[in-house]
Motif scaffolding. Structure first.
Motif, mmCIF file in Angstrom:
data_model
loop_
_atom_site.group_PDB
_atom_site.id
_atom_site.type_symbol
_atom_site.label_atom_id
_atom_site.label_comp_id
_atom_site.label_asym_id
_atom_site.label_seq_id
_atom_site.Cartn_x
_atom_site.Cartn_y
_atom_site.Cartn_z
ATOM 1 N N THR A 4 0.790 -1.230 0.000
ATOM 2 C CA THR A 4 0.000 0.000 0.000
ATOM 3 C C THR A 4 0.825 1.285 0.000
ATOM 4 O O THR A 4 0.261 2.361 0.136
ATOM 5 C CB THR A 4 -0.938 0.024 1.224
ATOM 6 O OG1 THR A 4 -0.129 -0.061 2.404
ATOM 7 C CG2 THR A 4 -1.927 -1.125 1.168
ATOM 8 N N SER A 5 2.150 1.175 -0.127
ATOM 9 C CA SER A 5 2.946 2.400 -0.149
ATOM 10 C C SER A 5 4.141 2.250 -1.083
ATOM 11 O O SER A 5 4.606 1.140 -1.357
ATOM 12 C CB SER A 5 3.444 2.748 1.255
ATOM 13 O OG SER A 5 4.449 1.834 1.659
ATOM 14 N N VAL A 6 4.624 3.381 -1.540
ATOM 15 C CA VAL A 6 5.811 3.400 -2.395
ATOM 16 C C VAL A 6 6.996 2.822 -1.634
ATOM 17 O O VAL A 6 7.793 2.059 -2.183
ATOM 18 C CB VAL A 6 6.104 4.841 -2.876
ATOM 19 C CG1 VAL A 6 7.437 4.914 -3.591
ATOM 20 C CG2 VAL A 6 4.981 5.336 -3.765
ATOM 21 N N ALA A 7 7.118 3.171 -0.360
ATOM 22 C CA ALA A 7 8.231 2.681 0.453
ATOM 23 C C ALA A 7 8.220 1.154 0.540
ATOM 24 O O ALA A 7 9.274 0.517 0.462
ATOM 25 C CB ALA A 7 8.170 3.291 1.849
ATOM 26 N N GLU A 8 7.044 0.576 0.688
ATOM 27 C CA GLU A 8 6.959 -0.884 0.767
ATOM 28 C C GLU A 8 7.321 -1.525 -0.573
ATOM 29 O O GLU A 8 8.002 -2.551 -0.611
ATOM 30 C CB GLU A 8 5.567 -1.328 1.212
ATOM 31 C CG GLU A 8 5.513 -2.826 1.491
ATOM 32 C CD GLU A 8 4.167 -3.306 2.021
ATOM 33 O OE1 GLU A 8 4.025 -4.524 2.202
ATOM 34 O OE2 GLU A 8 3.259 -2.479 2.242
ATOM 35 N N TRP A 9 6.883 -0.925 -1.681
ATOM 36 C CA TRP A 9 7.269 -1.442 -3.000
ATOM 37 C C TRP A 9 8.790 -1.428 -3.138
ATOM 38 O O TRP A 9 9.386 -2.393 -3.604
ATOM 39 C CB TRP A 9 6.641 -0.623 -4.128
ATOM 40 C CG TRP A 9 5.245 -1.011 -4.471
ATOM 41 C CD1 TRP A 9 4.117 -0.284 -4.236
ATOM 42 C CD2 TRP A 9 4.809 -2.221 -5.102
ATOM 43 N NE1 TRP A 9 3.015 -0.964 -4.696
ATOM 44 C CE2 TRP A 9 3.412 -2.157 -5.229
ATOM 45 C CE3 TRP A 9 5.467 -3.354 -5.573
ATOM 46 C CZ2 TRP A 9 2.665 -3.180 -5.812
ATOM 47 C CZ3 TRP A 9 4.719 -4.367 -6.151
ATOM 48 C CH2 TRP A 9 3.335 -4.269 -6.262
ATOM 49 N N ALA A 10 9.410 -0.320 -2.752
ATOM 50 C CA ALA A 10 10.863 -0.175 -2.861
ATOM 51 C C ALA A 10 11.575 -1.223 -2.007
ATOM 52 O O ALA A 10 12.519 -1.885 -2.466
ATOM 53 C CB ALA A 10 11.281 1.232 -2.432
ATOM 54 N N GLU A 11 11.111 -1.384 -0.778
ATOM 55 C CA GLU A 11 11.717 -2.360 0.135
ATOM 56 C C GLU A 11 11.588 -3.776 -0.407
ATOM 57 O O GLU A 11 12.541 -4.553 -0.391
ATOM 58 C CB GLU A 11 11.036 -2.245 1.503
ATOM 59 C CG GLU A 11 11.578 -3.194 2.549
ATOM 60 C CD GLU A 11 10.814 -3.063 3.861
ATOM 61 O OE1 GLU A 11 10.470 -4.116 4.434
ATOM 62 O OE2 GLU A 11 10.550 -1.926 4.294
ATOM 63 N N SER A 56 15.650 2.428 -3.886
ATOM 64 C CA SER A 56 15.098 3.187 -5.005
ATOM 65 C C SER A 56 16.001 3.033 -6.222
ATOM 66 O O SER A 56 17.184 3.339 -6.174
ATOM 67 C CB SER A 56 14.920 4.658 -4.643
ATOM 68 O OG SER A 56 16.155 5.246 -4.341
ATOM 69 N N SER A 58 15.469 2.472 -10.823
ATOM 70 C CA SER A 58 14.519 2.507 -11.937
ATOM 71 C C SER A 58 14.044 1.107 -12.306
ATOM 72 O O SER A 58 14.696 0.101 -12.000
ATOM 73 C CB SER A 58 15.181 3.154 -13.154
ATOM 74 O OG SER A 58 16.221 2.319 -13.641
#
Length: 79
Positions: A4-11, A56, A58
């Motif tokens: 549910t968050s960009v941070a979780e996707w990145a992690e 982070s 690309s």
């Protein structure tokens, strides 16, 4: 899967790549060498370390890593 968050996707993306590197016994130095064959001439052990530590990077870098690791693809359930 409910990311549910960009941070979780990145992690999760960084953790996935780290896992695949360990699984294939590929070091960051090895990955940098392999990435050069895929057009990523500037990648070094340090740059890869930094990208995976902060999570982070690309989509292009992610896809090139999949190619460098000779992975056919990735299912979202794996991330």
């Amino acid at each position: 899967m409910a990311i549910t968050s960009v941070a979780e996707w990145a992690e999760r993306a960084a953790a996935f790549l780290k896992h695949k590197l360990r699984e294939g016994e590929v070091t960051y130095v090895d990955l940098a060498k392999r990435l050069k064959k895929h057009g990523f001439k500037a990648e070094t052990e340090a740059s890869i370390t930094n990208k995976l530590a902060r999570g982070s990077f690309s989509a292009t870098f992610f896809l090139a890593c999949l190619a460098a690791l000779e992975l056919d693809g990735v299912a979202l359930e794996e991330i």
